[in-house]
Design an enzyme around this catalytic site. Sequence first.
Site, mmCIF file in Angstrom:
data_model
loop_
_atom_site.group_PDB
_atom_site.id
_atom_site.type_symbol
_atom_site.label_atom_id
_atom_site.label_comp_id
_atom_site.label_asym_id
_atom_site.label_seq_id
_atom_site.Cartn_x
_atom_site.Cartn_y
_atom_site.Cartn_z
ATOM 1 N N GLU A 1 0.840 -1.194 0.000
ATOM 2 C CA GLU A 1 0.000 0.000 0.000
ATOM 3 C C GLU A 1 0.872 1.239 0.000
ATOM 4 O OE1 GLU A 1 -2.539 -0.468 3.450
ATOM 5 O OE2 GLU A 1 -4.212 -0.947 2.143
ATOM 6 N N GLU B 1 -15.483 9.286 1.057
ATOM 7 C CA GLU B 1 -14.407 9.608 1.993
ATOM 8 C C GLU B 1 -13.058 9.366 1.329
ATOM 9 O OE1 GLU B 1 -14.821 8.196 5.914
ATOM 10 O OE2 GLU B 1 -16.928 8.784 6.073
ATOM 11 N N GLU C 1 -13.642 5.091 1.140
ATOM 12 C CA GLU C 1 -14.903 4.353 1.109
ATOM 13 C C GLU C 1 -16.024 5.320 0.750
ATOM 14 O OE1 GLU C 1 -16.049 2.858 4.914
ATOM 15 O OE2 GLU C 1 -15.804 4.770 5.933
ATOM 16 N N ASN D 1 -19.962 6.155 2.022
ATOM 17 C CA ASN D 1 -21.039 5.908 2.973
ATOM 18 C C ASN D 1 -22.358 6.282 2.303
ATOM 19 O OD1 ASN D 1 -19.891 4.997 5.593
ATOM 20 N ND2 ASN D 1 -18.704 6.877 5.371
#
Length: 469
Positions: free
Chosen positions: A4, A79, A96, A98
């Site tokens: 990552e 986000e 992500e 929401n």
Amino acid sequence: MFIEKFIESPRHIEIQVLGDQHGNIVYLGERECSVQRRHQKVVEEAPSPFVTPEMRRAMGEQAVALARAVGYFSAGTVELIVSGADTTGKSFYFLEMNTRLQVEHPVTECVTGLDLVEQMIRVAAGEPLGFTQDHVRLTGWAIENRVYAEDPYRGFLPSTGRLVRYRPPAEGAGVRVDDGVAEGGEVSIFYDPMIAKLITWGDSRAEAIDRQIAALDRFEIEGLGHNIDFLSALMQHPRFRDGRLTTGFIAEEYPDGFRGAPAAEALIGALAAVAAMIGIETDGRAGAIDGRMGEAPPAGDTRIVRIAGQELAVTLAAADGALTARIGDGPALVIDGQWQPGQRLFEGMVDGAPLSVKIARQGRRLRLTARGASHLVDVWRPHVAALGRHMIEKVPPDLSKYLLCPMPGLLSALHVGPGDRVEAGQPLAVVEAMKMENILRAEKAGVVKSVSAKPGDSLAVDAVILELE
């Protein structure tokens, strides 16, 4: 191998999107949500002090493209993690989405003038959006603080119990309170610790911050621990006011825990003046005769105030309709405000500056809370002060050999038994409260003498879990 990208100085930025069932999707600016503790948001604001108009457009267009790709409608939040080390403002990464209304949606409502709940209902009913992206304008600045049932003075341990007193600040003039509790209600161990959301708006970021500080000073909660002092300290912190935020802000600035916001000398003087006024008013009530209660103090009425490790002689006088306080030989401070015995909040002006002080009795002392810290204060008449200096303070008992439950909760694990040897820092037990696991560790080395609880027990605060020899 899974690799990552490492993000330096990460900031948590999110984009609010809104779409209808006719293919219309807009973005409503961003929210800065970097101030977090244990990955739980504490402070949110809109817009972000870091995001430029160009960056906002790029992030917004990407968020809209994502929502369009999945056919999303209603309110949603994309986000993102942003590198604060990238001064070009181009490095942002998807975290992500929401697909719901966020806790922090009020700050977006404040700067856009839109009611997101209303918009969601209209979209659900099949209505098209009544505006386009070109109509979206961000006006002013909004900040939201999450008021939690937790004790920052005890390592942010969850706090439960009855809201013996719950008086949020008055709404209006840039102040909004969203809550779902009421005075007399119970905060249990089974739900999230959030009590309320305090939102302030201003023409500038500095104005929104200052309104937060003033509103927090007027927010009265009694009966359980809360984080109001900590929130005020955050609002006053130079790094926060400068907008130099990362997701590690709290851990970096409070590595040894929270002990209260530092108090400037001017604030200590103002609190000493208020304490002297309270002392004189209280003495006046105790000795009131012939309906004279509440009269102004005579010229030269002095009290000795011990506060923040200092002992100050405060002389109060009334002249020309004003009350003045002189600390030692210093200049007179004008107190514009009234207080009557029994009141728990002083609101007024001291030396031309607004001041709200929460007042509580703690034995023979006053506890004055303002600007993110509580101060235990002694107020004496001058002839009593000498005696007070020699009073023997009661020494608390040594409880280091006991493992006590620091909050009401469920004992979910116990790692030791009688006869086991433990070392300082070793995990001994786990207590669950408010959706969090709290690991209890040994304060010192020793041998377990006895165990007073078992896994599955519901424990009260300070309940004995085990004792060391």
